[in-house]
Each structure stands twice: as C-alpha cells, then as structure tokens.
Design an enzyme around this catalytic site. Structure first.
Site, mmCIF file in Angstrom:
data_model
loop_
_atom_site.group_PDB
_atom_site.id
_atom_site.type_symbol
_atom_site.label_atom_id
_atom_site.label_comp_id
_atom_site.label_asym_id
_atom_site.label_seq_id
_atom_site.Cartn_x
_atom_site.Cartn_y
_atom_site.Cartn_z
ATOM 1 N N ASP A 167 0.860 -1.165 0.000
ATOM 2 C CA ASP A 167 0.000 0.000 0.000
ATOM 3 C C ASP A 167 0.912 1.235 0.000
ATOM 4 O O ASP A 167 2.128 1.139 0.155
ATOM 5 C CB ASP A 167 -0.949 -0.038 1.213
HETATM 6 C C1 GLC Z 1 -4.408 4.111 -0.443
HETATM 7 C C2 GLC Z 1 -5.267 2.933 -0.056
HETATM 8 C C3 GLC Z 1 -5.249 1.796 -1.052
HETATM 9 C C4 GLC Z 1 -5.042 2.334 -2.459
HETATM 10 C C5 GLC Z 1 -3.663 2.964 -2.508
HETATM 11 C C6 GLC Z 1 -3.358 3.569 -3.891
HETATM 12 O O1 GLC Z 1 -3.721 4.581 0.691
HETATM 13 O O2 GLC Z 1 -5.050 2.363 1.230
HETATM 14 O O3 GLC Z 1 -6.490 1.098 -0.916
HETATM 15 O O4 GLC Z 1 -5.130 1.278 -3.403
HETATM 16 O O5 GLC Z 1 -3.489 3.983 -1.521
HETATM 17 O O6 GLC Z 1 -4.232 4.635 -4.140
#
Ligand code: GLC
Length: 747
Positions: free
Chosen positions: A289
């Site tokens: 993440d």
């Molecule tokens: C965010 C979210 C995740 C998402 C990622 C990219 O913090 O936790 O669900 O896919 O960043 O946007």
C-alpha cells in the site's frame, strides 16, 4: 579449422541472443519460457527496477515523492505507475519506458477502480446489499472495459476486507461483515475485472485483492490502527474472502497498513509467505500500500529504510508503492548476500509474467488507444447497468405504507443536503467519475413530478451548525403531500481515513428532521451514506426509511424507481445495523457466551447492557419489500450426513403473500451446537435471490456437505466435527424456521 576462443565465445553469445530474441519475441512461447529468457538477460539493477512503483504527481493517496522519475524510467528503473490515466498520457509514459530502456520492458498502469471508472456504480457496500453476484460481476466488467480504454491495465480492487465496525470509514469499500457473502462477492468481482485471466481482450484488467489482512479489525475503528486478532479469528473471518479471490485467479494482492499480532502485514512472513504462497499456492505478486514499506519505521518494526526494504522483501512483498525503499536498497542487499537472488527472480518473474499475460510485450500500447477511449465511456447500457444495480442495492428498513409514492396527483417536497449533490452521490473512491455525468435525485424526481409538483429545499449542510435553511424546508413540507428528505454522509465522511466516534446524523440534519416532522406530513427518509448511521432517534420521526447508500452516477433515477414502485426494493443488509456506538462491534455470527439469557425471572446476571438492548436496530440480512414473503415447509433430505455420504438437501417453501411481484434473498444459516471450540450462534452458509409473482410459492433448495461445516478446531486443524447442528432458513439472520440434523462420525 581451430576457431579462436574469443571467436567461439562471440558465436555462442550471438546465437544465444538470436535464440533469446526469437524466444522473447515469439508470442508462441509460454509465458514461463519468455519470463525465464528475459530474466536471463536482465542486470541486477534492471530486475530491481521492476519492483519500483511511483504515482503521478497529480493524484495522490498519500505523501508523494518530489523526484522526477523520467530518467529512472528510461534506464529501466521503474516497473509500474499509479494514478496516471488516459490513453494519451499512458502512451507517453509507456513510450518513455519501452523505447528508451535497454530491454524495452513495458509498464503496468494501476488505478483505484473501486466501483467504476467513468460510469460510477453504487459503492461496494451498496452493491453487496444487492446480494446479486451476476450484476456485481457485470459492473466490474464495465468498469474494467472503461478503465482499459483509458490505458489502465491494473486496478487496486476488489477491496475484500471484512468489516464489523462501522466507525471505520472504509467499511464503505467492502462487502460488509460476513465471510461467506464476502467470499462470494470477492469471486464475482475478480471474475468481473479479470474474466478468465487470459486478458485476450481489452475489456479485462489485472485485479488486486486488498488489504491483506484484517485491516477492518482496527482497534477502536481507527483507520491504519493496530489489529489484534487470534489466528483462529483471522482464518475464520478475515482470510476467507482473500482465499476466494486467490482461487478465482486474482493476479495481485495488496498487504494492509496495519500490524497483525505485532508484525505489520507489509513485512509479515506468516501472511505473505506461509498462508498466501505455501498454503494457498498464490503465484501472482504483491504490491505494497502507499508508502507502507517506509511506514515500517513508524511501526517501530525496523531501524531504517534499508532494514524496511529487506524485511518487507524477504517476507514476500514484491512491488514498493511510493516508499523509495526497494529501488535504492534491494540491489545492495542482494550483492551483500542478505537477499538471495532467487527471491528477486521470483518477484520479478511474477511481475513480468503479469505483463506477458496482459499482452504488453506484444503490444505495449494495446490499452492506450485514444480512439477507443473516446467511445468507451458512459454507454447507455453501462448507465442502465449502473441504475439497475443501484436500485437493487437499496435497502428498505421501514415503510408504514407511505411507499411507493403515487406518480399522479401528488406534490412532493424534496429536502436535504444530499438530494441534489452529484459529488456526494458518487461516494468514496469515485475513480474518474464526473459531477456533470451524475443524475441526482432532484433531477430524477423533477421529471416525475414536474413544475409545482416538486418543492425542493436544501435544508441544511451535512456538517456544521447552520440551521437557516430549515424554515424554508419546513414550508416546502407544509405545501406538499409528502416529504422525501435526503440526508446522511458526504464524501468527506466516508472512505479512507474517515473513522468516526459518532454515528449520529452529523450537523443540523437531525434538527431538520425534527422540524420537518412538526409539519405533520408523511416523511420518507432517504439515507445516503457509506456506513450504518444511528436511527434510534430518527425512526420515530419518519414513516419510511430507504438506505440508498452512495448510489453513483445513476443514483437519482434508481432512487426514483424505488420511491415510485417502478422497482420493488430487494436489497438486504450486508452488515448489522447497531442501535449505538456502544454496542460495536456488533455482528450476527457472535458466540453464545456462558450467560446468553437470564436463568430465571428478574435474574440480572447474564450478558446484557443496563442501558440498551443487545439486539441491533436492524439485523444482518434484513430488507423489506413492497410485498411480503412467508416461509414454511422446511424439510431435510435426511436426519444425518457423514463424510463421503450424500449432501444434505435443505428445502423451504417461500411464498409471496403480498399483492405485487417482488424479489427475496432467501438465506440459509447453520448452527454447530457443540465444538472443540465455541462456535457462532449462526453462520451464513447459502443464499438465493429469487423473484416471485404475487401469491406465487416456490421450493428453494440448498445443499450442505460436511465441508460446509468445517472450522478451525481446537488443535488449529481445519475440518468438521460430528455432532448436532441446526439449519435456519429465512429472509435475514434472525430466521426462525429451523430443523436439526446430525453430522455422523466418519465410518
Ligand atoms: C491508499 C489505499 C489503497 C489504495 C492505494 C493507492 O492509501 O489504502 O487502498 O489502493 O493507496 O491509491
């Protein structure tokens, strides 16, 4: 003739290159052969480049890096990008990566396509309330087709986190509280995005099951916060939807931000290696993440970024989203012998395999087609699918007869901050949805109640304390036959990092309802929200409650379809609706405890509150219709089943006892009365959504085998235990129609 050694080496290497080029370029070779051949020609730095993912500068979902990445891309130092959208923009970056780098390895382009790309469908929690797997799959296919036309070949979806705490704003992104329903929906979403996984057409894209795992178990409902669940609860509740996604062929997973039993998921070998790869046989790759590798430092689990890179990569993380940890450190860690080259080849091989399967080596620009992009968005059939799924997702919680509304000779007051709110109607993670595409509730109702037959008043904001508009709203109510009031949550109150300690209607919304109630007209509460909001104080003020969630681009017409009865509501809650925050976590599949009820009259010593009932406002699986359904004639094919024997067939007769056709979600629950560990009082083990004409009856059948009764036993082995069970069949988790059966010991 003796061939000089140097000449021989030249001949050998030239032939290897020729063979390699032939193999690598020959689409007929298997993906595995093409991956192996390419790996053999990559330098250590080029391999590490595949592990690196950056975001575009424009759209951040976290703290972004400042560095320009073009030179790094030209040297093969970047493997994927996120938040870059559009055929032209992705083509530009792809050219940079493919044409400038030595091995011409194409990029993946990822985006959070969570419930639609341009055609925005209801939020995932809403579509889960439809219990309609076919339409959920179809919605994801439409989303994939639109996204793929805009150069996106990878979505960070489906989010399959089980959530039993509505204080957590990301409950909006998932399928609610139940592992069985959540697993069924996870499979449907993966198939919707990926199809059969061949990516033969540009209507399917790589999916990503997230957030692995138990992210929804955050203590106190606080996003990103620690989780502390037992391995049994992890395996029984939080892992099943991920296992279902893996079995459905999901190409990638995203580990969660939280720590799990003391080890952050991003560097958790038990999760990322033991469970995911060794037990489940997952062959795809993992993307962190946002900055989650770097955040291992804040977790206090590593000393520095090099340590973070090492720990996460050795645990099984493959792609580093925005931490700038893998890029700077992995090559040195391999050279220092702290990371085995085989681990690096496994990670890079999985990433390259996805790129080969997506056809990007054969045509790096196949998803970046500007002509297709111009014609792919907002097709009438896509909009109709969004409208259809939205109305099927809506849950009728109360109706004293005020619904459905007549369309003739009726004047409607449409009031509230969400009645004409295109942005909020789309909900969280609205992709590339545009406000101008949205048909609001007001627009839709004005078409049904033209001119003076619809009185609109904003009423008040969702937040704040400005009550100036309430008087005008009351006047609209006085001048009308019925009031529809659209309140709930706006987009800033739902989704990531929106945990709430109060689940009351925020701002002056309750004051608006009370003032409207004093007008003495029937009131329909239209609740537009990303989570359950407390209704105990609201319910007495209104005559009907329709949960529309955040229904997306076509939410207005969908609401109108349900309010007027053009569509008979069929949504059922995918979660338990609490009376108060004090009850949370509150879910139907709870344990019995040693004191589930008073032993005798006035016995106070049992599991209870002194200031509230234990029961929710509305139970899991609940949903009303404009008709009613009766259940009877429950019968079992046998009183006992055993391993290797015939399945148990459970049959119940369902009757539409009302005056109009309608759909019912027939649910099957099972209780294991005694186990080597305590067992939930009920568990969902089957459901069927059926349509019945007025007065029509139908036998609905379910099949149960011993495998359906398996659980993680006292010794942490997975399997069923002989003993006594009960089945329950009904329209929600309080189903009363029940019969016992036995699971016999294997012979
Ligand atoms: C965010 C979210 C995740 C998402 C990622 C990219 O913090 O936790 O669900 O896919 O960043 O946007």
């Amino acid at each position: 003739m003796r061939i000089l050694p140097s000449l021989r080496r030249l001949v050998v290497s030239l032939s290897a290159i020729a063979l390699g080029a032939a193999l690598f370029a020959a689409p007929a070779a298997s993906v595995e052969e093409r991956v192996k051949e390419l790996l053999g020609r990559m330098t250590l730095e080029e391999k590490v480049g595949q592990l690196v993912q950056y975001s575009s500068r424009e759209d951040m979902t976290g703290p972004a890096t400042a560095s320009s990445i073009a030179p790094q891309m030209q040297s093969g130092g970047v493997g994927s990008m996120l938040n870059i959208v559009g055929a032209a923009e992705t083509r530009k970056w792809q050219k940079l990566a493919v044409e400038s780098s030595r091995l011409h390895i194409p990029l993946l382009f990822g985006l959070d396509v969570i419930h639609g790309y341009r055609t925005i469908f209801p939020i995932p929690l809403a579509s889960a309330a439809s219990w309609d797997l076919e339409r959920i799959e179809k919605a994801e296919r439409i989303a994939a087709t639109e996204a793929a036309a805009a150069g996106i070949n990878w979505t960070f979806a489906p989010m399959v986190d089980i959530a039993r705490d509505p204080r957590w704003g990301r409950i909006a992104e998932g399928a609610g509280e139940d592992p069985y329903l959540g697993s069924a929906i996870a499979r449907a979403r993966v198939h919707g995005f990926q199809g059969d996984g061949s990516f033969a057409t540009t209507e399917t894209i790589l999916a990503c099951a997230k957030h692995f795992a138990a992210y929804g178990a955050a203590q106190a409902g606080r996003d990103y916060f620690t989780t502390d669940v037992t391995e049994r609860v992890l395996r029984e509740v939080y892992l099943p939807p991920f296992k279902a996604a893996v079995e459905a062929g999901v190409g990638t997973l995203m580990p969660a931000f939280n720590d799990l039993d003391g080890t952050p998921c991003s560097a958790n070998p038990f999760l990322l290696d033991q469970v995911l790869r060794r037990e489940w046989g997952f062959r795809g790759f993992l993307v962190s993440d946002w900055a989650a590798v770097e955040e291992l430092r804040a977790h206090g689990n590593v000393t520095d970024l090099r340590d973070a890179a090492k720990k996460a990569f050795l645990a099984g993380m493959d792609v580093d989203m925005q931490s700038e940890a893998f890029g700077p450190y992995i090559a040195g860690l391999v050279r220092a012998g702290e990371i085995p080259p085989s681990r690096l080849d496994a990670a890079v091989g999985a990433i390259l395999g996805a790129k080969f399967r997506l056809g990007l080596f054969d045509d790096p620009y196949r998803f970046s087609n500007e002509e297709r992009e111009k014609t792919a968005m907002l097709h009438p059939e896509s909009l109709e699918a969004a409208r259809d799924l939205a109305r099927r997702s809506m849950v009728l919680l109360k109706n004293n007869g005020v619904l459905p509304l007549r369309t003739a000779d009726l004047t409607v007051a449409l009031v509230g901050p969400l009645a004409d709110a295109p942005l909020h109607q789309m909900g969280t993670w609205r992709g590339q949805g545009r406000k101008e595409d949205v048909v609001t509730v007001r627009t839709a109702l004005e078409q049904i109640y033209p001119g003076r037959r619809l009185h609109y008043a904003y009423g008040c904001d969702v937040r704040g304390n400005d009550t100036q508009g309430i008087e005008k709203a009351k006047r609209a109510a006085v001048d009308s036959d019925v009031v529809v009031v659209a309140v709930g949550e706006d987009v800033y109150q739902t989704g990531e990092s929106t945990s709430r300690t109060s689940l009351d209607l925020s701002g002056p919304q309750l004051a608006l309802l009370k003032e409207l109630n004093s007008a003495g007209k029937p009131i329909v509460l239209l609740l537009m929200t990303g989570r359950p909001l407390l209704l105990e104080a609201v319910e007495p003020l209104v005559d009907a409650i329709l949960v529309a969630w955040h229904p997306g681009t076509m939410g207005g017409p969908a609401v109108a379809d349900v309010l007027t009865g053009a569509y008979n509501p069929s949504g059922h809650l995918p979660l338990t609706w609490p009376r108060s925050v004090g009850q949370i976590p509150l879910f139907y599949a709870h344990k019995n405890s040693g004191r589930p009820a008073p032993l005798k009259q006035d016995d106070p010593y049992y599991s209870r509150y002194i200031d509230s009932l234990n029961t929710p406002s509305y139970p899991f699986g609940f949903g009303l219709s404009y008709t009613s359904f009766g259940y009877d004639r429950l019968r079992l094919s046998a009183p006992t089943i055993r391993e290797g024997g015939a399945p148990l067939t459970v049959t119940a007769r369902v009757t539409n006892i009302g005056k109009r056709a309608g759909e019912e979600v027939v649910q099957l629950y099972v209780r294991d009365r005694v186990g080597s560990v305590t067992r939930p009082v009920r568990e969902l083990k089957g459901f069927k959504k059926i349509e019945l004409a007025a007065d029509e009856s139908r036998d609905v059948e379910f099949s149960l085998t011993p495998a359906d009764l398996a659980f993680w036993r006292a010794d942490m082995t997975f399997g069923a235990e002989p003993g006594d069970f009960d089945v329950f069949v009904g329209g929600d988790s309080t189903a009363w129609l029940t019969m016992p059966f036995k699971l016999e010991a294997s012979r």
